[in-house]
Structures are given as C-alpha cells and as structure tokens.
Design an enzyme around this catalytic site. Structure first.
Site: not given
Ligand code: GLC
Length: 751
Positions: A294
């Site tokens: 993430d």
């Molecule tokens: C964010 C979120 C995740 C998302 C990722 C890309 O921090 O936690 O859910 O898909 O970054 O945007």
C-alpha cells in the site's frame, strides 16, 4: 518519504533481445519463462515497481501526498529502460497510449505496462460511497455499479483497480469505514465478491475488465483507538472469524491481486508479515495472484521500527511476501543489489515477476497492449444509463431512522426551508475517495428538490454555517427561513474531507457550528427532516435527534439531489438499512452489534443494575442498531416458526415468520435472520447475521418469509483455531434489525 529520485538507469547495458517472443507469444507460459530468463535484475525489479502517474488529475495527487512521480518524460525513460512496470491514478488515455508505446516498442523486452487506479465507487459517474451502497444490502446492485465503473475506467486504459476495500470496520472513529461494507462479516463478504465480479467482468482479458484488489490485508479496520495507521492487536481467532472472510470471499470470486495494509497485526507490520502473506494467503488459501504494497508501506517499515534503512525495508518487505512495491521505488533501487549480495534469492524474485507477467497476460495485455485504449472506447466516456444507475443506487442507500407522525413523504406543494452547509452546491456530495469525477456534475440537494416541487420558488435555501465553521449572520438567515416555511429540511453532517484516509475523529458528532445551527432552527418549532450526510456512524445531539424525521444520506454521488427528492416526496420509499451500528456515545467505540455477551450482561434495560457490563451513564446499546431502517409502510413481525426446533448434524432447519404491512403504502422490507450460539467452547457474539431477504408488501398484505439454516451457518473458529460446529442450543431471530425481532430456538443435534 523515500528518496524522491526518479528511477535511473545504473545497470550494465542489458543484453539485446532480438530472439525473444513478443506480443501474444510473450504471454504464454513458455514466453514468460523466456522473458524471465533474459531479464536483467534491474528489469525484474522494474516489473515489481509501480509509481504514481506523472500525468494525473489534481485530486489524484491530493489523495496520494508526496507522490514520487518525476516528470512524464522521466517516467517514459524509466519505462524505456525497463525500470518501471506500471503507473497508477492517471486518467489520460493519450498519455497511457504514449507510455504503452514506449514499453512495447522502445524497451528491450517489450513488456506492456499496467495502468492502475483507485476507482472506489465510480470513475466519471460517481456512485454512492461503498458504505452507503452497503446500506442497500444488495450485492447485485454493488456488482452493477462496479461493472459500470470498470466500463468507464478501462476506456482510458486502466486495467487494475485498487478496489474493493473489504476491511470490516467496527470503530466509527476510524475514517476509512466509508470505503467499505461496514461492520458485518456476512454482508462484507457478499459485497466483496460482488464488487470483484463487477470490476473483473466476464473475462479478465475483456477490454472493459479491471483486475480487482481486495484490500487492505489485514485488519486495517481494527486500528487501535480508531486511529488510522495504528496497530491492530487482534487475536488470530478474530482475524480468522472477522477480518479474513471478506478477503476469502473476494478471492473466491476471482480476485488475483491484493494490497498489504499499513498497520501491524499483533506487532508484525503487514508489509513484513510472511505468516500473513505466505503461510495464510498462499499456503492456506492457495492465492496465485500478487501482493502490492500500500503506497510506501514498504518504506514505512523504517518508521515501524523494523527496518534499519531503505535497503533493509526493501529486503524485509520482499521477504514478507510483498511482490510489488508502490510509490517508494525501493525495489527498483535495492532489489538487484540485494540479490547480488545473496540476501534475496533470485528464484523468489523470478516467482514474483512470474506472477506479475501472468496477470498481464491474463489481462490480455501481451495479446493486445492497447485493447483498453482503442480510441472508440475513450469517446464512450460514461453512458447516460450510468447516471440512472447512480440514482437508483443512491435511493437504495438512504436509511430512514425515524419518521414521527409520518412527516415523510413531504407534499410537493409544501413551502420548504432547506438549511445547512450541504443544502446547496456541488461540494461534499461525492465523498473522500473521488479522483476522477467532476464534482460539478453532481445534482445538488437544492437542485434535486426544486426540480421535484410543484413550485420551485417555494424552496428557500440557507446554509446557516459551513461544514466546520460559522458564517456571520448565517444562523439568523436560517432561522428566518425556517419561520417562513411549512417544513424544514436540515442537511448536516460531515464534509467529504472529514472521513476517508487519515481522517480519524475523536468526536463523531456534528461539528459545533452545525450543532448551534440545528439548535437554533429546531427552536423555531417547525416540523423538521434532518438529513445526515456522513462517511461513518455518527452520534447526534439532542436537538438533531429530536427531529421528527431522520434520514442518513452518507455521500450519494452524482445523483444526490435526484435520489433525495425521489424519496423525500415519495416517488420511492426508503429501503436502506444501517450497515454500521450508530453508538450512543463515541466512547463505546469500537461498537458493533455482534459483540460478546460478557459474563455479566445487564439482565434488563433498567438502569441502576450493579456490577453488570454497562457504563455508569448508559447501557452498552446503540442509538440506532445495525440493520435498522424504516420504509413508508408499517411492518410487523410475528409467529417465528422453527419447525421441530431440531437440526440434524447433517441436516437443515427452516425458520420462518410472518411479516405484515399494516400501513397504507407498499412497503419494501429487509427481513434479517440472526442466531446466537448459547453454549460453545469459545465465547460467541450476542447475535450474528446469517441471512437477509427483501420482500415487497402491498398495504395490508402478509407474507411468510422463510430461511434455511445448515450446520455451515453455525460454525466458528474453535479452540484449535479451525472452523468447527458444536451440537447445542441456539437462539434464532427473524428481525428488522440486530436489536429487535421475533425469537425462537433450536438445537443442533449430535452427529
Ligand atoms: C492509499 C490507500 C490505498 C490506495 C493507495 C493508492 O494510501 O491506503 O487504499 O489504494 O494509497 O492510492
């Protein structure tokens, strides 16, 4: 944040690859093996690296702060050198075509790129936030809106969706419940599968298919204190009973990627948790897809206190089962060196690259890298039918908590004062995770009501205050509007930046300026409908609670105004049910209906019982329970029938009740089935939802609604942490919510 240097070429010149397979051939198992055999370590690390798109809409960059993306030409150069395998949150079809051309025709190996995005609840057409849609208790609806979102998103080349978010969320202080399906495991599991099916469609290599990513693995919603990013100190039993099932359901529906969660689970960060990402995900669940970090979750292992430095973070994340690194570029920068130093096994790197290449092949990208980028598809944009679907979904997401004296539906001829910070304008209608929709396309509450009224001029609008601030003279203006009206419609609650990522709240009530507005307007004494816009369960102050009608409107998306008008004026009856319990006080958090009964449950609802599991100020009950929601009918439950009251070990049991519409209007009722295991080898929840059915009843009509239970519905994670059932007695309810209903009992007989 990691070193923001874009990915540069530092490797020895790669060998040329004239004899390697290209196109469809490259995507065959033999072709993939040939590619892997020919790849340099840098090229392998490149396939395991995805970065924020250098060309992205402003809302996208706002959602991913400190995005490390370099310039478009720097990213094109990284692709040309095989150092980048994909980008995310861009929405330019032209630039995606350019980038894909560079990857396929100007890089040594010609491996196509993955274009990904957070398409959480719509792309150009914005549907209700997932928590709102969960209130519809309608998996087919969720599949349909996900399908529509994928049709729109793939038209600009996006083939991978960082959705659905399937985190069970039981703490209203946590801001990300807005993105999920609420507190219940069964509902969350059904919606997880439906959304995966919607995003992925019939075949992954269809031009309108998006690879789904059930996220965030795992127990992100169990953040201590409801504080986003905080650790989840949960037992393995709770993991297996509560937080894993929606992921298993999503994988069962065919999802082939998943995203690690930012938090630690019992002290081990998910980004370095090989028990979770290897033993459970791959060992127990046979997951064959790939795991993506993430955002900079791999880099964050330093802050977690696990990694010494960025190189160590890369090593630990890769060893922990994270196949692909998002945004930090740590794999591109350190994986080759870690392999050369013998700290990472190249065969493991090959295994991760193989997973990624297999999915690029499954998406049809080797066959036709531009299959989602055909110009004709881009022009399609979003179909008008998607707005109709958005309005249907928004209507079905509305939850009527209270309707004293049948105040709703309103007469179209009424003089209405529409008051509140969300009464007019396009802001705060879509919700916190909308990166690609244009807020100005949304129908405001004001516009929706005016269009439905007999005399549009009979609507007076007054903001009264802003979402979290006073407006000079605002309350006076609102009070005078209320005085002149027959009925007041207050639109209050959370602004769209008050929930979502990193938006944990200590107080889940109305901001003070709104409380003051409600208090002043309610003092005028006109019949009041309070519409609560929110991304979470909220607590209401007495003035708000005392409104004759209370309607939870969440964030409804592009058709907010139309859907509200449809229900407020009675074209459609409200049918939504709470997917999260609304607690009496934030201090009860985490609060959920399927909590444990304790050894000292209060024996009655009377106050003053000593030495019972209750607070001094209140019983540990909800203000509004999970599953609650009114229609415009008056529905009664009676005569629960559990047959002989016995279920053979390998048998089933039918449980039924009579549901009657005593009202004067047709009623759509969500009939819910709950059980409680009265004696088991581990403590069991007060109630657990085991089924629900929607019935439509004409005025005066009755229907016998039946459910069939089997032993599979009675299983739980036992002392040895495996799923078991045990003979014994169960209480069963057929009910309109988790705190009411008609009750019976039955026994599961010994084998
Ligand atoms: C964010 C979120 C995740 C998302 C990722 C890309 O921090 O936690 O859910 O898909 O970054 O945007």
């Amino acid at each position: 944040m990691p070193n923001a240097a874009p990915i540069r070429s530092e490797a020895p010149q790669a060998r040329s690859a004239p004899d390697l397979p290209r196109g469809a051939q490259a995507g065959t198992p033999e072709g993939i093996e040939a590619l892997i055999a020919a790849m340099t370590l840098e090229e392998k690390a490149g396939q395991l690296t995805i970065m924020p798109a250098a060309l992205a809409p402003s809302l996208a960059n706002a959602a991913n702060p400190e995005a490390i993306s370099g310039t478009p030409s720097q990213q094109e150069q990284a692709v040309r050198e095989g150092r980048l395998g994909g980008v995310f949150n861009g929405d330019s079809a032209d630039w995606h075509r350019r980038m894909q051309h560079v990857a396929v025709h100007e890089s040594r190996l010609g491996i196509p790129l993955l274009f990904a995005a957070d398409v959480i609840h719509g792309f150009r057409t914005i549907f209700p936030v997932p928590l709102a849609e969960a209130a519809a208790f309608d998996p087919e609806l969720a599949r349909r809106t996900a399908r529509a979102a994928a049709e729109e998103a793939t038209a600009v080349g996006l083939a991978w969706n960082f959705a659905p978010m399937v985190d069970v969320s039981r703490d209203a202080r946590w801001g990300r419940g807005v993105e999920g399906a609420g507190e219940d495991v069964l509902l969350g599991s059904l919606l997880a599968a439906a959304r995966v099916e919607g995003f992925q469609g019939a075949r992954l290599d269809d031009a309108d298919a998006m690879l789904a990513t059930p996220k965030h693995l795992a127990a992100y919603g169990a953040a201590a204190g409801g504080l986003d990013y905080a650790g989840a100190d949960v037992s393995e039993r709770t993991l297996r009973e509560v937080y894993f099932p929606p992921f298993q359901s999503a994988f069962g529906a065919g999802a082939l990627s998943t995203m690690a969660a930012f938090n630690d689970v019992a002290g081990v960060p998910c980004h370095a948790n090989s028990w979770l990402m290897k033993d459970v995900l791959r060992g127990e669940w046979d997951f064959e897809g790939f795991v993506v970090s993430d955002y900079t979750g791999d880099f964050e292992l330093i802050a977690h206190g696990l990694a010494e430095d960025e190189r160590d973070a890369a090593r630990l994340a890769f060893a922990g089962g994270v196949d692909m690194s998002m945004s930090s570029a740590l794999y591109a920068r350190f994986l080759p060196d870690l392999v050369r130093a013998g700290e990472v096994d190249e065969a493991e790197v090959d295994a991760s690259v193989r997973r990624v290449l297999k999915l690029k092949a499954a998406l049809g990208l080797f066959e036709d890298p531009f299959n989602r980028l055909a110009p004709a598809r881009t022009e399609k944009g979003h179909a008008p039918t998607h707005r109709e679907l958005a309005r249907e979904a928004a209507r079905k997401s509305l939850v009527l908590l209270k309707n004293e004296g049948g105040l709703l539906p309103l007469a179209r001829s009424a003089k209405i004062a529409l008051i509140g910070p969300f009464a007019a304008g396009h802001d705060h209608l879509n919700g916190p995770w909308v990166l690609f929709g244009d807020p100005r396309q949304a129908t405001s509450v004001e516009d929706g009501l005016r269009a439905a009224m007999a005399d549009p001029q009979a609507l007076t609008v007054a903001a009264g205050c802003a979402a979290e601030a006073e407006i000079a003279g605002g309350i006076d203006e609102a009070v005078s509007a209320a005085r002149a009206a027959d009925v007041v419609v207050l639109v209050v609650g959370e602004g769209e930046r008050m929930s979502g990522e990193a938006q944990s709240r200590l107080d889940i009530g109305l901001p003070e300026p709104q409380r003051a507005l409600v208090e002043a307007v309610r003092a005028v004494g006109k019949p009041t409908v309070l519409i609560l816009k929110c991304g979470r369960a909220m607590t209401l102050d007495p003035a708000s609670e005392a409104s004759k009608a209370l309607l939870v409107a969440w964030f409804l998306g592009v058709e907010t105004g139309g859907a509200l008008a449809d229900v407020l004026f009675g074209d459609h009856a409200p049918s939504g049910r709470l997917p999260v319990s609304f607690p009496r006080h934030v201090a009860q958090s985490p609060f959920h209906y399927d909590r444990k009964i304790t050894g000292r449950p209060p024996l009655s609802l009377q106050h003053g019982e000593e030495f019972k599991a209750r607070y001094r100020e209140s019983l540990n009950l909800s203000a509004w329970p999970f599953g609650h929601g009114l229609t415009y009918g008056d529905v009664a439950y009676a005569d629960l029938d559990a047959g002989a009251g016995r279920m053979a070990w390998d048998g089933s049991l039918e449980v039924a009740a009579t549901i009657t519409n005593r009202g004067a209007r047709e009623a759509e009722e969500l009939v819910q089935l709950y059980i409680h295991d009265r004696a088991a080898s581990v403590t069991r929840p007060i109630r657990q939802l085991k089924g629900f059915k929607r019935v439509t009843l004409a005025p005066g009509a009755s229907e016998r609604v039946a459910f069939t239970l089997t032993r599979a519905d009675l299983t739980f994670v036992g002392p040895d942490l495996t799923w078991i059932a045990e003979p014994g007695r169960f209480t069963v309810w057929i009910a309109p919510s988790a705190e009411t209903g008609v009750e019976g009992e039955f026994e599961l007989l010994k084998p």
